[in-house]
Design an enzyme around this catalytic site. Structure first.
Site, mmCIF file in Angstrom:
data_model
loop_
_atom_site.group_PDB
_atom_site.id
_atom_site.type_symbol
_atom_site.label_atom_id
_atom_site.label_comp_id
_atom_site.label_asym_id
_atom_site.label_seq_id
_atom_site.Cartn_x
_atom_site.Cartn_y
_atom_site.Cartn_z
ATOM 1 N N CYS A 1 4.838 -6.492 7.983
ATOM 2 C CA CYS A 1 5.764 -5.984 8.995
ATOM 3 C C CYS A 1 5.919 -7.025 10.092
ATOM 4 C CB CYS A 1 5.227 -4.685 9.603
ATOM 5 S SG CYS A 1 6.383 -3.910 10.754
ATOM 6 N N CYS B 1 -1.429 -1.602 15.464
ATOM 7 C CA CYS B 1 -1.158 -1.334 14.047
ATOM 8 C C CYS B 1 -1.667 -2.464 13.158
ATOM 9 C CB CYS B 1 0.345 -1.150 13.846
ATOM 10 S SG CYS B 1 0.798 -0.866 12.123
ATOM 11 N N CYS C 1 3.286 -4.415 16.387
ATOM 12 C CA CYS C 1 2.809 -3.438 17.373
ATOM 13 C C CYS C 1 1.297 -3.647 17.541
ATOM 14 C CB CYS C 1 3.107 -2.012 16.906
ATOM 15 S SG CYS C 1 4.872 -1.708 16.716
ATOM 16 N N CYS D 1 -2.526 6.492 9.216
ATOM 17 C CA CYS D 1 -1.420 5.840 9.925
ATOM 18 C C CYS D 1 -1.899 4.575 10.607
ATOM 19 C CB CYS D 1 -0.882 6.739 11.028
ATOM 20 S SG CYS D 1 0.129 8.042 10.450
ATOM 21 N N CYS E 1 3.213 8.539 1.260
ATOM 22 C CA CYS E 1 3.543 7.671 2.379
ATOM 23 C C CYS E 1 3.921 6.324 1.775
ATOM 24 C CB CYS E 1 2.316 7.561 3.293
ATOM 25 S SG CYS E 1 2.554 6.434 4.660
ATOM 26 N N GLU F 1 0.826 -1.198 0.000
ATOM 27 C CA GLU F 1 0.000 0.000 0.000
ATOM 28 C C GLU F 1 0.857 1.243 0.000
ATOM 29 O OE1 GLU F 1 -3.804 -1.944 2.178
ATOM 30 O OE2 GLU F 1 -3.250 0.101 2.603
HETATM 31 N N1 SAH Z 1 7.562 0.904 11.291
HETATM 32 C C1 SAH Z 1 7.603 2.355 11.320
HETATM 33 C C2 SAH Z 1 6.515 2.964 10.429
HETATM 34 C C3 SAH Z 1 5.134 2.682 10.956
HETATM 35 S S1 SAH Z 1 3.757 3.623 10.424
HETATM 36 C C4 SAH Z 1 7.464 2.849 12.738
HETATM 37 O O1 SAH Z 1 7.140 2.051 13.609
HETATM 38 O O2 SAH Z 1 7.716 4.019 12.980
HETATM 39 C C5 SAH Z 1 3.980 5.241 11.017
HETATM 40 C C6 SAH Z 1 3.393 5.577 12.385
HETATM 41 O O3 SAH Z 1 2.009 5.220 12.529
HETATM 42 C C7 SAH Z 1 4.135 4.865 13.511
HETATM 43 O O4 SAH Z 1 4.441 5.782 14.524
HETATM 44 C C8 SAH Z 1 3.107 3.876 13.973
HETATM 45 O O5 SAH Z 1 3.338 3.431 15.280
HETATM 46 C C9 SAH Z 1 1.841 4.670 13.813
HETATM 47 N N2 SAH Z 1 0.626 3.866 13.920
HETATM 48 C C10 SAH Z 1 0.524 2.528 13.776
HETATM 49 N N3 SAH Z 1 -0.755 2.134 13.983
HETATM 50 C C11 SAH Z 1 -1.479 3.247 14.243
HETATM 51 C C12 SAH Z 1 -2.871 3.490 14.505
HETATM 52 N N4 SAH Z 1 -3.750 2.510 14.503
HETATM 53 N N5 SAH Z 1 -3.241 4.757 14.715
HETATM 54 C C13 SAH Z 1 -2.351 5.784 14.672
HETATM 55 N N6 SAH Z 1 -1.039 5.610 14.406
HETATM 56 C C14 SAH Z 1 -0.597 4.352 14.196
#
Ligand code: SAH
Length: 358
Positions: A130, A137, A134, A349, A123, A110
């Site tokens: 991944c 996410c 987390c 995000c 983006c 995506e």
């Molecule tokens: N792997 C990278 C990029 C992740 S996406 C990282 O961890 O930084 C970018 C941001 O979106 C990260 O800070 C991630 O934690 C955040 N994110 C993930 N899930 C989310 C959600 N459901 N709502 C808001 N932000 C989220």
């Protein structure tokens, strides 16, 4: 707007076996393309032409490159340029567009295009899926499939640029994947995006959850890109609950490495903090966060949680968000709130997820 979650890619699609020497050309820089055309018995200046057609004129195959003779085009027609195809395009009311891009091996990633009057931000994903898992996410829920090549990363930017018919001005590595687990390809992509596509390094942000010793390594590359670190908690226990990798890479070690990064590069770090109601959003936690970051050249970017299917978290109320902001500001911490765009297209995000992984 309907979610893309019902999307199915054809299950029967076959993977095309590449002929020897036919790896994609997108991902090679000007010198490498010039070396390649010479190896094909062509004059060196064809390298510049090929470069221009691939990076600036949207060539998807040799058939498109009209400056080359028909004879040569047909003799190299098996060599892939390396462009993806848009499998799905989904536009949110705020004009953010989410793309599901199909790669040569039928994997999908995506990419999101986020327009404003002055900017067009892409983006980009750095991996298919991944491995970090987390808890809040969507990408992490689907697991890891593979790294993206540098060409596959650049392709995402070219695709958005072509679709919007407008130059991309900013890039954030905030799509699927953990960029620092694919460092070599991500660094090569940054170089290509900068030198070959023409996007300023200062307009590129790399977001990482933090992988031991990789932030220090990144500092040594002396890039001008902005580093964003996903913190999400003000203490070790809570961070380890939300982010599995924090169990083996402690908050103390992460912060120490971030301080080294600032020392080496002289650049400030942006800390991302997803606000989860009742979990990490109290003013007491804001104060703890301020203490953790005291004396640190940084900026805190709060991201109110974007809902995803398999998690029970909730977004805090505007009042709770403001209270958190106030508590940080009282402690002289620079802070901003990022209200993600593209929510209605599941493009915000943390909402990115390929449907093949559901
Ligand atoms: N792997 C990278 C990029 C992740 S996406 C990282 O961890 O930084 C970018 C941001 O979106 C990260 O800070 C991630 O934690 C955040 N994110 C993930 N899930 C989310 C959600 N459901 N709502 C808001 N932000 C989220």
């Amino acid at each position: 707007m309907g979610s893309l979650d019902q999307t199915q890619l054809p299950q029967t699609a076959t993977v095309t076996l590449e002929q020897p020497g036919s790896s994609p050309l997108l991902g090679l820089n000007l010198q490498e393309l010039t070396d390649w055309v010479i190896s094909q018995g062509q004059p060196a200046y064809r390298g510049k032409q090929l470069h221009d057609w691939i990076y600036h004129k949207g060539a998807r195959s040799f058939d498109d490159i009209s400056v080359f003779s028909k004879q040569w085009r047909s003799s190299v027609s098996h060599v892939p340029i390396g462009r993806s195809t848009v499998h799905l395009r989904s536009q949110a009311p705020d004009k953010t567009v989410k793309y599901l891009l199909q790669l040569a091996d039928n994997q999908v990633v995506e990419t999101v295009g986020i327009p404003t009057e002055k900017r067009l931000t892409v983006c980009v994903s750095s991996q298919v899926g991944c491995a970090m898992a987390c808890d809040f996410c969507a990408t992490g829920k689907g697991g890891f499939t593979r790294n993206l090549s540098s060409g596959e990363i650049v392709d995402q930017v070219l695709t958005v640029q072509e679709d919007f018919k407008r130059r991309v001005s900013h890039i954030v590595f905030m799509g699927m994947g953990e960029p620092l687990l694919n460092t070599d390809n991500v660094l090569k992509a940054i170089e290509l995006l900068n030198k070959d596509v023409g996007i300023g390094q200062r307009c590129i942000t790399l977001s990482t959850v933090g992988i031991r010793s990789r932030i220090r390594k990144l500092a040594r590359h002396e890039l001008q890109v902005t580093l964003a670190v996903s913190l999400h908690a003000s203490n070790q226990n809570l961070r380890a609950e939300l982010i599995p990798s924090a169990n083996t890479y402690s908050l103390t070690d992460l912060i120490t490495e971030c301080k080294e990064y600032v020392q080496i590069t002289g650049r400030r770090i942006s800390f991302e903090y997803v606000l989860l109601a009742g979990v990490n959003d109290s003013p007491r936690q804001a104060t703890e966060l301020a203490q953790l970051l005291r004396g640190f050249q940084c900026h805190v970017n709060l991201i109110p949680y974007n809902p995803i299917a398999d998690a029970d978290y909730e977004r805090p109320t505007p009042r709770a968000i403001q209270a958190f902001v106030n508590a940080l500001q009282q402690q002289q911490i620079a802070v901003s709130v990022r209200y993600s765009r593209g929510l209605e297209a599941n493009a915000a995000c943390g909402q990115l997820r390929t449907t093949t992984q559901v």
